[in-house]
Design an enzyme around this catalytic site. Structure first.
Site, short mmCIF file in Angstrom:
data_model
loop_
_atom_site.label_atom_id
_atom_site.label_comp_id
_atom_site.label_asym_id
_atom_site.label_seq_id
_atom_site.Cartn_x
_atom_site.Cartn_y
_atom_site.Cartn_z
N TYR A 143 5.76 5.84 -9.16
CA TYR A 143 5.57 4.70 -8.25
C TYR A 143 4.31 3.91 -8.61
O TYR A 143 4.32 2.68 -8.69
CB TYR A 143 5.47 5.24 -6.82
CG TYR A 143 5.11 4.21 -5.78
CD1 TYR A 143 6.07 3.34 -5.28
CD2 TYR A 143 3.80 4.11 -5.29
CE1 TYR A 143 5.74 2.39 -4.31
CE2 TYR A 143 3.47 3.17 -4.33
CZ TYR A 143 4.44 2.32 -3.86
OH TYR A 143 4.10 1.38 -2.91
N LYS A 201 4.04 0.05 -9.88
CA LYS A 201 3.29 -1.01 -9.19
C LYS A 201 2.29 -1.66 -10.15
O LYS A 201 2.10 -2.88 -10.16
CB LYS A 201 2.56 -0.43 -7.97
CG LYS A 201 3.50 -0.18 -6.80
CD LYS A 201 3.99 -1.50 -6.22
CE LYS A 201 5.16 -1.38 -5.31
NZ LYS A 201 5.68 -2.66 -4.83
N VAL A 236 1.82 8.48 7.87
CA VAL A 236 1.37 9.53 8.77
C VAL A 236 1.19 9.01 10.20
O VAL A 236 1.47 9.74 11.17
CB VAL A 236 0.07 10.19 8.23
CG1 VAL A 236 -1.09 9.20 8.18
CG2 VAL A 236 -0.31 11.40 9.05
C1 UD2 Z 1 0.19 6.13 0.73
C2 UD2 Z 1 1.42 5.28 0.71
C3 UD2 Z 1 2.15 5.42 -0.60
C4 UD2 Z 1 1.22 5.16 -1.77
C5 UD2 Z 1 -0.01 6.08 -1.63
C6 UD2 Z 1 -1.03 5.75 -2.70
C7 UD2 Z 1 2.22 5.17 3.00
C8 UD2 Z 1 3.26 5.63 3.97
N1 UD2 Z 1 2.32 5.70 1.77
O1 UD2 Z 1 0.53 7.50 0.69
O2 UD2 Z 1 3.23 4.50 -0.63
O3 UD2 Z 1 0.85 3.81 -1.79
O4 UD2 Z 1 -0.66 5.86 -0.37
O5 UD2 Z 1 -2.02 6.68 -2.74
O6 UD2 Z 1 1.38 4.34 3.28
N2 UD2 Z 1 -0.05 13.82 6.34
C9 UD2 Z 1 -0.13 14.90 7.20
N3 UD2 Z 1 0.94 15.16 8.02
C10 UD2 Z 1 2.08 14.41 8.02
C11 UD2 Z 1 2.15 13.30 7.14
C12 UD2 Z 1 1.07 13.03 6.30
O7 UD2 Z 1 -1.13 15.61 7.21
O8 UD2 Z 1 3.00 14.70 8.80
C13 UD2 Z 1 -1.20 13.51 5.47
C14 UD2 Z 1 -0.84 13.43 4.00
O9 UD2 Z 1 -0.88 14.70 3.40
C15 UD2 Z 1 -1.92 12.49 3.50
C16 UD2 Z 1 -2.20 11.56 4.68
O10 UD2 Z 1 -1.67 12.22 5.82
O11 UD2 Z 1 -3.09 13.20 3.18
C17 UD2 Z 1 -1.55 10.20 4.54
O12 UD2 Z 1 -0.18 10.39 4.22
P1 UD2 Z 1 0.86 9.18 4.11
O13 UD2 Z 1 2.15 9.76 3.65
O14 UD2 Z 1 0.85 8.37 5.34
O15 UD2 Z 1 0.24 8.23 3.00
P2 UD2 Z 1 -0.33 8.51 1.51
O16 UD2 Z 1 -1.77 8.11 1.56
O17 UD2 Z 1 0.00 9.86 1.05
#
Ligand code: UD2
Length: 313
Positions: A146, A150, A190
């Site tokens: 991904y 991008k 999240v």
């Molecule tokens: C975001 C973007 C992704 C990409 C990435 C780049 C979103 C939804 N995704 O992923 O597209 O651009 O950044 O680095 O914006 N978490 C929990 N519990 C849950 C779900 C998530 O602890 O039930 C944690 C997860 O492990 C992470 C944080 O929350 O540390 C954010 O997770 P996310 O999936 O919202 O977004 P991210 O930053 O992984």
């Protein structure tokens, strides 16, 4: 500042795309949406039915995209396979949509006299660089298909500007949240997952120790950044971070959402998610300097408004 007469929004039935359509209509533009509804929903734009032209179709379909872009002066390219996880499970599919699809959009734009294309990129291009905050001058270190896709899109944007004179602007979104974000996949944002848990009084899972940080930006601030990227002449040819410059730890985020929704539940801690980035916060001085952009919605307020929406479902 130029006015936008007629905009094409790819992915306009999606979370960010549909808010962008709202913003464009508020600013008096005509809007065409193209979306294949793979992750977008008609319900996100149902309230606009008689005010926009909606075309159900795929950005990889050259004939279709050349047809719908006719007469548009600006294209906002939001359509994509937006999940890092899906790009890891099925790289060719994600590449097909995110790279070939992007090239089709850029090509249709330059063939049909579009003035400017504003492209959705991602903070994913920075990878897990420990340097903070993340600024546009840093060398990208993509860690997933991904992120590569991008970044490739950004390179195509720059090449289309040089070769064909098409104005392009790339926006590296940090973690976007707000109403209409779909909480139903395990890879949903999240905040949408935590809101869903809070409003249905289920216990959330925090992956790892919850000490990881994110820079959450409210969707309306993101659409305003898009609008400025399309209308400010200084934006052309540039790449900008779109974040708040502030961060919060994930365990503190749950506390905040719990407090805002009046529930008090301890989360469960699960194993860290593979490939999870530890620290993420944006440097927003570049977009501030060139576009005069400052985020306006504080996290606390954005969470309140988003919660209000989840409760109304
Ligand atoms: C975001 C973007 C992704 C990409 C990435 C780049 C979103 C939804 N995704 O992923 O597209 O651009 O950044 O680095 O914006 N978490 C929990 N519990 C849950 C779900 C998530 O602890 O039930 C944690 C997860 O492990 C992470 C944080 O929350 O540390 C954010 O997770 P996310 O999936 O919202 O977004 P991210 O930053 O992984």
């Amino acid at each position: 500042m130029k006015k936008i007469n007629h905009a094409l929004v790819t992915g306009g039935a999606g979370f960010i795309g549909s808010h962008l359509v709202d913003e464009l209509l508020e600013n008096g533009s005509m809007v065409t949406v193209v979306d294949n509804l793979s992750t977008g929903h008609r319900s996100n734009i149902d309230h606009l039915n008689d005010r926009i032209q909606f075309v159900e179709g795929d950005i990889r379909d050259a004939e279709l995209i050349n047809r719908v872009v006719k007469g548009c002066d600006v294209v906002f390219h939001q359509a994509a396979v937006v999940s890092v996880a899906i790009s890891i499970q099925d790289p060719p599919h994600a590449c097909d949509v995110n790279d070939l699809g992007t090239v089709q959009v850029l090509d249709a734009a330059r063939r049909n006299g579009v003035r400017r294309v504003v492209m959705a990129s991602s903070s994913a291009v920075y990878g897990d660089d420990p340097c903070l905050p993340k600024s546009e001058e840093m060398v990208p270190k993509p860690l997933s298909p991904y992120a590569v896709q991008k970044l490739t899109g950004e390179y195509y944007a720059s090449v289309f500007k040089k070769l064909y004179g098409l104005e392009t602007v790339c926006l590296r979104y940090f973690n976007v949240y707000g109403p209409r974000q779909d909480p139903t996949s395990p890879y949903s944002g999240v905040i949408s997952i935590f809101m869903d848990m809070a409003t249905t009084e289920r216990v959330p899972t925090i992956y790892g120790d919850g000490g990881q940080t994110r820079d959450f930006i409210y969707v309306k601030d993101v659409t305003r950044a898009n609008f400025l990227a399309a209308t400010e002449s200084a934006a052309s040819g540039k790449v900008f971070n779109v974040g708040t410059g502030k961060f919060i730890r994930i365990r503190d985020l749950w506390d905040l959402i719990g407090k805002s929704s009046g529930v008090s539940m301890d989360p469960v801690f699960g194993p860290p998610r593979s490939g999870d980035i530890r620290e993420s916060v944006s440097d927003i001085s570049k977009i501030g300097k060139h576009l005069g952009f400052q985020p306006q919605v504080e996290l606390r307020q954005g969470i309140k408004d988003t919660l209000h929406w989840y409760r109304s479902l």
